[in-house]
Design a protein around this motif. Structure first.
Motif, PDB file in Angstrom:
ATOM      1  N   PRO A  92      -6.989  -6.113  -1.201  1.00  0.00           N
ATOM      2  CA  PRO A  92      -8.306  -5.623  -1.626  1.00  0.00           C
ATOM      3  C   PRO A  92      -8.439  -5.440  -3.135  1.00  0.00           C
ATOM      4  CG  PRO A  92      -7.640  -4.460   0.354  1.00  0.00           C
ATOM      5  CD  PRO A  92      -6.467  -5.291  -0.081  1.00  0.00           C
ATOM      6  N   LEU A  93      -7.323  -5.199  -3.822  1.00  0.00           N
ATOM      7  CA  LEU A  93      -7.371  -5.091  -5.282  1.00  0.00           C
ATOM      8  C   LEU A  93      -7.885  -6.392  -5.898  1.00  0.00           C
ATOM      9  CD1 LEU A  93      -3.905  -3.377  -5.819  1.00  0.00           C
ATOM     10  CD2 LEU A  93      -6.135  -2.281  -6.140  1.00  0.00           C
ATOM     11  N   ALA A  94      -7.389  -7.527  -5.353  1.00  0.00           N
ATOM     12  CA  ALA A  94      -7.799  -8.830  -5.862  1.00  0.00           C
ATOM     13  C   ALA A  94      -9.261  -9.118  -5.531  1.00  0.00           C
ATOM     14  CB  ALA A  94      -6.896  -9.919  -5.287  1.00  0.00           C
ATOM     15  N   VAL A  95      -9.665  -8.799  -4.299  1.00  0.00           N
ATOM     16  CA  VAL A  95     -11.057  -9.032  -3.896  1.00  0.00           C
ATOM     17  C   VAL A  95     -12.005  -8.163  -4.722  1.00  0.00           C
ATOM     18  CG1 VAL A  95     -12.704  -8.862  -1.992  1.00  0.00           C
ATOM     19  CG2 VAL A  95     -10.395  -9.725  -1.573  1.00  0.00           C
ATOM     20  N   ALA A  96     -11.611  -6.913  -4.968  1.00  0.00           N
ATOM     21  CA  ALA A  96     -12.446  -6.019  -5.771  1.00  0.00           C
ATOM     22  C   ALA A  96     -12.618  -6.563  -7.187  1.00  0.00           C
ATOM     23  CB  ALA A  96     -11.823  -4.634  -5.813  1.00  0.00           C
ATOM     24  N   ALA A  97     -11.523  -7.087  -7.768  1.00  0.00           N
ATOM     25  CA  ALA A  97     -11.605  -7.654  -9.117  1.00  0.00           C
ATOM     26  C   ALA A  97     -12.438  -8.932  -9.133  1.00  0.00           C
ATOM     27  CB  ALA A  97     -10.192  -7.936  -9.630  1.00  0.00           C
ATOM     28  N   GLU A  98     -12.366  -9.697  -8.060  1.00  0.00           N
ATOM     29  CA  GLU A  98     -13.049 -10.986  -7.978  1.00  0.00           C
ATOM     30  C   GLU A  98     -14.547 -10.828  -7.764  1.00  0.00           C
ATOM     31  OE1 GLU A  98     -12.069 -13.968  -4.730  1.00  0.00           O
ATOM     32  OE2 GLU A  98     -10.673 -14.544  -6.316  1.00  0.00           O
ATOM     33  N   LEU A 119      -4.602 -14.615  -2.800  1.00  0.00           N
ATOM     34  CA  LEU A 119      -5.519 -13.745  -3.529  1.00  0.00           C
ATOM     35  C   LEU A 119      -4.810 -13.034  -4.678  1.00  0.00           C
ATOM     36  CD1 LEU A 119      -7.476 -12.161  -0.536  1.00  0.00           C
ATOM     37  CD2 LEU A 119      -8.521 -13.439  -2.429  1.00  0.00           C
ATOM     38  N   LEU A 120      -3.633 -12.497  -4.386  1.00  0.00           N
ATOM     39  CA  LEU A 120      -2.905 -11.733  -5.392  1.00  0.00           C
ATOM     40  C   LEU A 120      -2.456 -12.603  -6.558  1.00  0.00           C
ATOM     41  CD1 LEU A 120      -0.765  -9.502  -3.006  1.00  0.00           C
ATOM     42  CD2 LEU A 120      -2.762  -8.806  -4.318  1.00  0.00           C
ATOM     43  N   SER A 121      -2.139 -13.877  -6.279  1.00  0.00           N
ATOM     44  CA  SER A 121      -1.687 -14.772  -7.343  1.00  0.00           C
ATOM     45  C   SER A 121      -2.777 -15.053  -8.367  1.00  0.00           C
ATOM     46  CB  SER A 121      -1.183 -16.092  -6.742  1.00  0.00           C
ATOM     47  OG  SER A 121      -2.259 -16.811  -6.145  1.00  0.00           O
ATOM     48  N   ARG A 122      -4.045 -14.860  -7.980  1.00  0.00           N
ATOM     49  CA  ARG A 122      -5.162 -15.139  -8.883  1.00  0.00           C
ATOM     50  C   ARG A 122      -5.526 -13.938  -9.757  1.00  0.00           C
ATOM     51  NH1 ARG A 122      -7.968 -17.560  -4.211  1.00  0.00           N
ATOM     52  NH2 ARG A 122      -9.563 -15.924  -4.370  1.00  0.00           N
ATOM     53  N   LYS A 172      -3.143 -11.382 -11.126  1.00  0.00           N
ATOM     54  CA  LYS A 172      -1.864 -10.727 -11.394  1.00  0.00           C
ATOM     55  C   LYS A 172      -2.008  -9.512 -12.301  1.00  0.00           C
ATOM     56  CE  LYS A 172       0.814 -14.953 -10.693  1.00  0.00           C
ATOM     57  NZ  LYS A 172       1.681 -15.982 -11.323  1.00  0.00           N
ATOM     58  N   ALA A 173      -2.895  -9.596 -13.302  1.00  0.00           N
ATOM     59  CA  ALA A 173      -3.062  -8.481 -14.236  1.00  0.00           C
ATOM     60  C   ALA A 173      -3.580  -7.234 -13.522  1.00  0.00           C
ATOM     61  CB  ALA A 173      -4.010  -8.876 -15.367  1.00  0.00           C
ATOM     62  N   ALA A 174      -4.577  -7.422 -12.639  1.00  0.00           N
ATOM     63  CA  ALA A 174      -5.146  -6.284 -11.909  1.00  0.00           C
ATOM     64  C   ALA A 174      -4.115  -5.672 -10.967  1.00  0.00           C
ATOM     65  CB  ALA A 174      -6.378  -6.731 -11.120  1.00  0.00           C
ATOM     66  N   ILE A 175      -3.327  -6.539 -10.332  1.00  0.00           N
ATOM     67  CA  ILE A 175      -2.296  -6.049  -9.405  1.00  0.00           C
ATOM     68  C   ILE A 175      -1.226  -5.280 -10.167  1.00  0.00           C
ATOM     69  CG2 ILE A 175      -0.654  -6.702  -7.618  1.00  0.00           C
ATOM     70  CD1 ILE A 175      -3.704  -7.250  -7.084  1.00  0.00           C
ATOM     71  N   PHE A 176      -0.804  -5.830 -11.304  1.00  0.00           N
ATOM     72  CA  PHE A 176       0.225  -5.159 -12.116  1.00  0.00           C
ATOM     73  C   PHE A 176      -0.263  -3.781 -12.560  1.00  0.00           C
ATOM     74  CE2 PHE A 176       2.019  -4.085 -16.259  1.00  0.00           C
ATOM     75  CZ  PHE A 176       3.375  -4.120 -15.970  1.00  0.00           C
ATOM     76  N   LYS A 177      -1.528  -3.702 -12.988  1.00  0.00           N
ATOM     77  CA  LYS A 177      -2.081  -2.421 -13.429  1.00  0.00           C
ATOM     78  C   LYS A 177      -2.070  -1.403 -12.309  1.00  0.00           C
ATOM     79  CE  LYS A 177      -6.265  -0.343 -15.401  1.00  0.00           C
ATOM     80  NZ  LYS A 177      -7.649  -0.590 -15.839  1.00  0.00           N
ATOM     81  N   SER A 178      -2.477  -1.829 -11.108  1.00  0.00           N
ATOM     82  CA  SER A 178      -2.516  -0.915  -9.978  1.00  0.00           C
ATOM     83  C   SER A 178      -1.128  -0.405  -9.609  1.00  0.00           C
ATOM     84  CB  SER A 178      -3.150  -1.607  -8.762  1.00  0.00           C
ATOM     85  OG  SER A 178      -3.108  -0.765  -7.634  1.00  0.00           O
ATOM     86  N   TYR A 179      -0.165  -1.316  -9.595  1.00  0.00           N
ATOM     87  CA  TYR A 179       1.192  -0.908  -9.237  1.00  0.00           C
ATOM     88  C   TYR A 179       1.813  -0.044 -10.330  1.00  0.00           C
ATOM     89  CZ  TYR A 179       1.633  -3.494  -4.891  1.00  0.00           C
ATOM     90  OH  TYR A 179       1.492  -3.906  -3.584  1.00  0.00           O
ATOM     91  N   ALA A 180       1.464  -0.322 -11.590  1.00  0.00           N
ATOM     92  CA  ALA A 180       1.970   0.502 -12.682  1.00  0.00           C
ATOM     93  C   ALA A 180       1.410   1.918 -12.587  1.00  0.00           C
ATOM     94  CB  ALA A 180       1.606  -0.132 -14.023  1.00  0.00           C
ATOM     95  N   VAL A 181       0.105   2.024 -12.295  1.00  0.00           N
ATOM     96  CA  VAL A 181      -0.534   3.337 -12.149  1.00  0.00           C
ATOM     97  C   VAL A 181       0.076   4.104 -10.979  1.00  0.00           C
ATOM     98  CG1 VAL A 181      -2.700   4.469 -11.474  1.00  0.00           C
ATOM     99  CG2 VAL A 181      -2.705   2.724 -13.273  1.00  0.00           C
ATOM    100  N   SER A 182       0.467   3.379  -9.918  1.00  0.00           N
ATOM    101  CA  SER A 182       0.994   4.054  -8.727  1.00  0.00           C
ATOM    102  C   SER A 182       2.348   4.715  -8.982  1.00  0.00           C
ATOM    103  CB  SER A 182       1.100   3.071  -7.557  1.00  0.00           C
ATOM    104  OG  SER A 182       2.150   2.136  -7.742  1.00  0.00           O
ATOM    105  N   PHE A 183       2.963   4.435 -10.134  1.00  0.00           N
ATOM    106  CA  PHE A 183       4.197   5.139 -10.480  1.00  0.00           C
ATOM    107  C   PHE A 183       3.945   6.642 -10.628  1.00  0.00           C
ATOM    108  CE2 PHE A 183       6.511   1.253 -11.682  1.00  0.00           C
ATOM    109  CZ  PHE A 183       7.788   1.593 -11.268  1.00  0.00           C
ATOM    110  N   VAL A 184       2.742   7.016 -11.058  1.00  0.00           N
ATOM    111  CA  VAL A 184       2.450   8.439 -11.277  1.00  0.00           C
ATOM    112  C   VAL A 184       2.532   9.229  -9.973  1.00  0.00           C
ATOM    113  CG1 VAL A 184       0.758  10.106 -12.109  1.00  0.00           C
ATOM    114  CG2 VAL A 184       1.078   7.940 -13.331  1.00  0.00           C
ATOM    115  N   PRO A 185       1.770   8.857  -8.906  1.00  0.00           N
ATOM    116  CA  PRO A 185       1.947   9.591  -7.643  1.00  0.00           C
ATOM    117  C   PRO A 185       3.317   9.387  -7.018  1.00  0.00           C
ATOM    118  CG  PRO A 185       0.475   7.717  -7.327  1.00  0.00           C
ATOM    119  CD  PRO A 185       0.674   7.868  -8.805  1.00  0.00           C
ATOM    120  N   ALA A 186       3.941   8.225  -7.274  1.00  0.00           N
ATOM    121  CA  ALA A 186       5.274   7.979  -6.707  1.00  0.00           C
ATOM    122  C   ALA A 186       6.315   8.911  -7.305  1.00  0.00           C
ATOM    123  CB  ALA A 186       5.681   6.525  -6.934  1.00  0.00           C
TER     124      ALA A 186
END
Length: 425
Positions: free
Chosen positions: A219-225, A270-273, A275-289
């Motif tokens: 959904p991150l990719a679809v939201a960005a698209e 979807l995710l391959s298209r 990558k920047a949005a996915i990386f940002k989301s996973y980087a942000v998820s370090f905070v709650p993790a």
């Protein structure tokens, strides 16, 4: 699922046999329900018993790795941590999973820290290989409780490499024990893998990875698209799934392996298209993790404190609207946000204490293997649960390892303080 097992219907869920829920916790619940007590009470009593046993095992591990005081501190922290207390009284996997994980650590560390030494009691003569085998079985049971542990043998192999190099063990020692651990771990999973193959034509122990990839990450990719919200993107993907598999309804994605290949392929494309949005989301998820406590949810769900505003995902707000958008959510902090900040401050103090402890040269000289073990499994469970679906319960497998490190750090700080008082420095 537990009631289905007791009724003789197998692991049936909804329309048919479940492909996603692994069997260990449902079997544990079924055992609890089979006791001559009301179902809810029998489960809660059992879970509180094993939570107490987990604290005792943490004490023994801490005593073995560091000191009796460190072990005592770790056990006490584990018993009084609020979220741990809450989950021990809920029908969720966390208490059972952590108990099995701590038992794995107990047996593995007995073997890992004294390889090639037999016990002094010749009547028992428990060999180190027995301890290694038991640890592999327990890690297999942990995986059959929550598949997040599926790749944890990789951490074990790295730890064996470290011991091979650090203790100058022979390469035969490394190969033999690596094969033994992986073989026993796989054998523990094999009955469920056989069941999966018989039911669904695949030995995969679960299809939850495909569901998470398709309905949580994609959904991150679809939201960005499409320029829509994360929730709207999730609905778009669910509609695509129903179009691809006519007649599919809610829950079918968990019980039908035919959807597995489609969900994985579509999500990867979807995710391959994006990558920047996915990386940002996973980087942000370090905070709650790293800092999520779940205490703000406890205030609402346990103490029934009403919210004055809608519950939101702060990670999602950060990803979608940037840091400025996130800060806007805190312009008038309520009790839930104050508790959230308090949890972050507490965990910052925890990590600061641990960093001070492991920055000492003496710590590495005295506890080299123990530090690698505890940091290795902490890092593994943080990385394996990163993503947009972060929740405080997902980081609970890190608690035993972090609490041991914190206990050792507090013991170390106490000794440093005592030494300075005595010497006047």
């Amino acid at each position: 699922l537990a009631e289905s097992v007791l009724d003789g219907r197998g692991f049936a869920w909804g329309k048919g046999f479940t492909a996603t829920r692994t069997p260990a916790y449902p079997l544990f619940v079924a055992f609890a329900y089979a006791l001559p007590l009301p179902n809810v009470w029998s489960l809660l009593i059992l879970q509180n018993i094993i939570a107490s046993l987990a604290a005792v095992l943490l004490f023994k591990i801490g005593e073995r790795l560091f000191s009796a005081r460190a072990g005592l501190i770790a056990g006490i922290i584990y018993m009084i941590e609020p979220y741990m207390l809450m989950t021990a009284n809920l029908a969720t996997t966390e208490t059972f999973f952590n108990f099995v994980l701590i038992a794995f650590a107990y047996f593995f560390l007995q073997w890992y820290s004294c390889a090639n030494i037999r016990t002094a009691n010749t009547n028992i003569r428990i060999t180190n290989n027995t301890q290694l085998v038991m640890s592999a079985v327990l890690l297999g049971i942990a995986t059959l409780t929550r598949p997040a542990a599926l790749y944890a043998p990789g951490v074990v192999i790295i730890l064996l490499i470290i011991r091979w190099i650090y203790k100058t063990e022979s390469w035969k020692w490394f190969i033999k024990n690596s094969i033994l651990f992986v073989a026993v771990f796989t054998a523990t999973l094999s009955p469920w893998m056989i069941r999966q193959y018989a039911r669904f034509g695949t030995p995969r122990i679960t299809n939850i990875d495909a569901v998470m990839l398709y309905l949580k990450a994609a959904p991150l990719a679809v939201a960005a698209e499409r320029g829509v919200s994360y929730d709207e993107a999730t609905q778009i993907l669910w509609q695509r799934l129903k179009d691809q598999f006519p007649g599919a309804g809610p829950g079918d994605e968990y019980t039908d392996f035919r959807m597995y290949a489609y969900m994985v392929t579509e999500a990867k494309e979807l995710l391959s298209r994006h990558k920047a949005a996915i990386f940002k989301s996973y980087a942000v998820s370090f905070v709650p993790a790293l800092f999520g406590t779940g205490y703000e949810y406890m205030v609402e769900e346990v103490f029934d404190v009403p919210r004055t505003s809608k519950r939101i995902s702060y990670s999602g707000a950060w990803v979608e609207r940037g840091l400025g958008g996130l800060l806007q959510e805190f312009r008038r902090p309520d009790i839930f946000q104050i508790i959230l900040f308090g949890g972050i401050v507490v965990w910052m103090a925890v990590y600061g204490s641990i960093l001070f402890f492991i920055s000492s040269k003496k710590t590495w000289q005295e506890h080299f293997l123990a530090i690698f073990f505890l940091l290795g499994f902490t890092a593994y469970f943080i990385l394996i649960t990163l993503g947009p679906a972060q929740h405080a319960r997902y980081r609970m497998p890190t608690f035993p390892f972090l609490f041991l490190l914190l206990a050792a750090a507090l013991d170390f700080l106490a000794r440093v303080h005592y030494h300075r008082r005595r010497t006047g420095s």
